[in-house]
Write an enzyme that holds these catalytic residues in place. Structure first.
Site, PDB file in Angstrom:
ATOM      1  N   LYS B  61      76.410  59.441 -14.681  1.00  0.00           N
ATOM      2  CA  LYS B  61      76.650  60.575 -15.579  1.00  0.00           C
ATOM      3  C   LYS B  61      78.128  60.965 -15.557  1.00  0.00           C
ATOM      4  O   LYS B  61      78.720  61.247 -16.602  1.00  0.00           O
ATOM      5  CB  LYS B  61      75.750  61.763 -15.176  1.00  0.00           C
ATOM      6  CG  LYS B  61      74.271  61.503 -15.496  1.00  0.00           C
ATOM      7  CD  LYS B  61      73.320  62.518 -14.876  1.00  0.00           C
ATOM      8  CE  LYS B  61      71.862  62.090 -15.133  1.00  0.00           C
ATOM      9  NZ  LYS B  61      70.872  62.947 -14.460  1.00  0.00           N
ATOM     10  N   GLN B 105      70.914  67.651 -10.059  1.00  0.00           N
ATOM     11  CA  GLN B 105      70.192  66.378 -10.029  1.00  0.00           C
ATOM     12  C   GLN B 105      68.826  66.566  -9.367  1.00  0.00           C
ATOM     13  O   GLN B 105      68.729  67.124  -8.286  1.00  0.00           O
ATOM     14  CB  GLN B 105      71.017  65.311  -9.291  1.00  0.00           C
ATOM     15  CG  GLN B 105      70.382  63.939  -9.279  1.00  0.00           C
ATOM     16  CD  GLN B 105      70.239  63.314 -10.668  1.00  0.00           C
ATOM     17  OE1 GLN B 105      71.116  63.432 -11.512  1.00  0.00           O
ATOM     18  NE2 GLN B 105      69.105  62.670 -10.921  1.00  0.00           N
ATOM     19  N   ASP B 128      71.082  70.612 -19.264  1.00  0.00           N
ATOM     20  CA  ASP B 128      70.048  69.642 -18.904  1.00  0.00           C
ATOM     21  C   ASP B 128      68.661  70.153 -19.333  1.00  0.00           C
ATOM     22  O   ASP B 128      67.672  69.438 -19.206  1.00  0.00           O
ATOM     23  CB  ASP B 128      70.090  69.402 -17.388  1.00  0.00           C
ATOM     24  CG  ASP B 128      69.459  68.084 -16.967  1.00  0.00           C
ATOM     25  OD1 ASP B 128      69.436  67.140 -17.792  1.00  0.00           O
ATOM     26  OD2 ASP B 128      68.985  67.993 -15.820  1.00  0.00           O
TER      27      ASP B 128
END
Lengths: 292, 292
Positions: B61, B105, B128
């Site tokens: 990412k 994450q 996200d």
């Protein structure tokens, strides 16, 4: 698939009786809270305009509050109320420490941004379960208030020991306060959930496989009795003019195992959950205050 | 139902190529924003512990950020980080005006309350799409960020002109960041959506009727090729050890009309949406600041 018809008619799911039992528990909790803190639980009811059905619903809810020992404070706003004014009213009620729960009667009129209004209700006072926050909490099994009709439906299913795990549940309708949340609550109980709606290509095919049907569209007798799978559980959350639900009741009666009547099924449970959540909200707010 | 096999193998849905196109647009927007405001978009990446797969994902990412002209700021926390510490870190990043988007994450380790951590991310930086607020916004078609993998799946379906209205979509899996939100996005596009999961009684029966299958469970080849309806669209969001998806790819290839490869299907789109949403968040935050 042969159209089997059961010889025994369905058992009725008696929402009136269950709502009475829940209401008695709620009244006992309200009395105990009032005794302990000196303050009664208080529900603010907000009505925009004078739609006759809405006026009736709010009056019913306030009557039931009174019977349960819940104070209700009614705020009647003119039909011409703007979104900004309604948001300001709901914001003030959210801040008011003497109000523990807030009900904004739906619908509010075309010219108002209903979502903006709902979002002006503080989540800890959202006893009708209409905020985005409450929906997300329901969807993820987090603490929070459920939408009242979906919550009432789950209580009815539990009262009649309906096993949901692994069963096919078909929800007809996808509204923000009924279809979507009841599907999420059924999913949380391990049902395999299908959302059907106006664009669904073959509603009958879905219904014929459904162990549990939740009708939540507001279209009179949209669901035909012959489409009910023999032995299914049928929850009719529709309420249309002339006391007609979304399900062809007579047709479904000979095939279903359990079915909610209209009226006397889901309707009373909606109010019962509203009152129960109002008392729960009051308990938390008054006890948090007492602890300080 | 006879097990018809199409003579033409499915067309592959090329997530790598689409992600490249989306990435070029994102890079152009990032460059334009940097030129106009003097500040580059910034994504904070937060990693707890040193799980090798998570380390790799975060590195990928960050590399993609660098290529798109997005600054990434990495916060590496020890595996022993507590929920409180993680919440504090995410809260500080939410307050930091030089950070425009935040990625935590997943997974964060058993001892951490992941939901509490997600909720510490400010919704306007939730690029996200993991907060309750973002989920509810997706569910009700309100403005907000989508979960990246569901968002990437919708982009793929659109790129290949898949008509969803009235079609049967079966989502296998009901996780908070994948199954549940992708079902809501499909429902918003008028598909008839069924959520299947580990407790579903007869998964094959559901799959055999599905016009669109979204596999999102993380169980290698759980979905058998023979259960794919001829002409269906198959989206495999599973990613299991050995580059194996949740679908028996070879089996499905001869029946489906469109299918995502693993890798090279959904995966690249997830990152593309993350970057695109980071730039969108930066645009809003920097432009709001410039307007003051």
């Amino acid at each position: 698939m042969s159209p089997t018809t059961s010889t025994v008619p369905a058992q009725l799911m008696d929402g009136t009786a269950l709502a009475r039992r829940v209401g008695e528990e709620t009244a006992a909790r309200a009395a105990e809270l009032t005794r302990r803190t000196g303050a009664a639980p208080c529900l603010a009811t907000v009505l925009v305009g004078e739609d006759p059905a809405s006026v009736t619903y709010v009056r019913m809810k306030r009557n039931r509050c009174a019977k349960a020992g819940i104070v209700s404070r009614h705020v009647a706003l003119p039909a011409a109320t703007t979104t900004e004014e309604l948001v300001a009213t709901l914001g003030a009620l959210s801040e008011d420490p003497t109000v523990h729960g807030i009900l904004l009667q739906h619908p509010v009129g075309e010219h108002i941004d209903e979502r903006a209004a709902f979002e002006a209700i503080a989540p800890h006072k959202d006893v009708d379960g209409v905020t985005l926050s409450s929906f997300a909490a329901m969807s993820f099994g987090r603490p929070g208030f459920v939408s009242c009709t979906p919550g009432g439906i789950m209580r009815l299913l539990d009262a009649y020991d309906v096993d949901l795990a692994g069963k096919r549940a078909v929800v007809v309708g996808r509204s923000a306060i009924l279809g979507k949340p009841v599907g999420m609550l059924l999913l949380a109980r391990d049902a395999t959930v299908t959302y059907c709606h106006s664009r669904t290509a073959d509603l009958s095919a879905h219904l014929r496989e459904a162990d549990v049907v939740v009708a939540a569209v507001g279209r009179p007798e949209l669901i035909r009795g012959e489409d009910i799978k023999p032995g299914a559980v049928v929850i009719d959350a529709g309420y249309n003019p002339g006391n007609v639900g979304d399900v062809d009741f007579d047709g479904a009666l000979s095939r279903a195992r359990l079915i909610t009547p209209v009226p006397g099924g889901v309707g009373p449970m909606t109010i019962a959950v509203l009152l129960e959540q109002t008392v729960a909200a009051a308990e938390r707010q008054l006890e948090a205050r007492a602890a300080r």
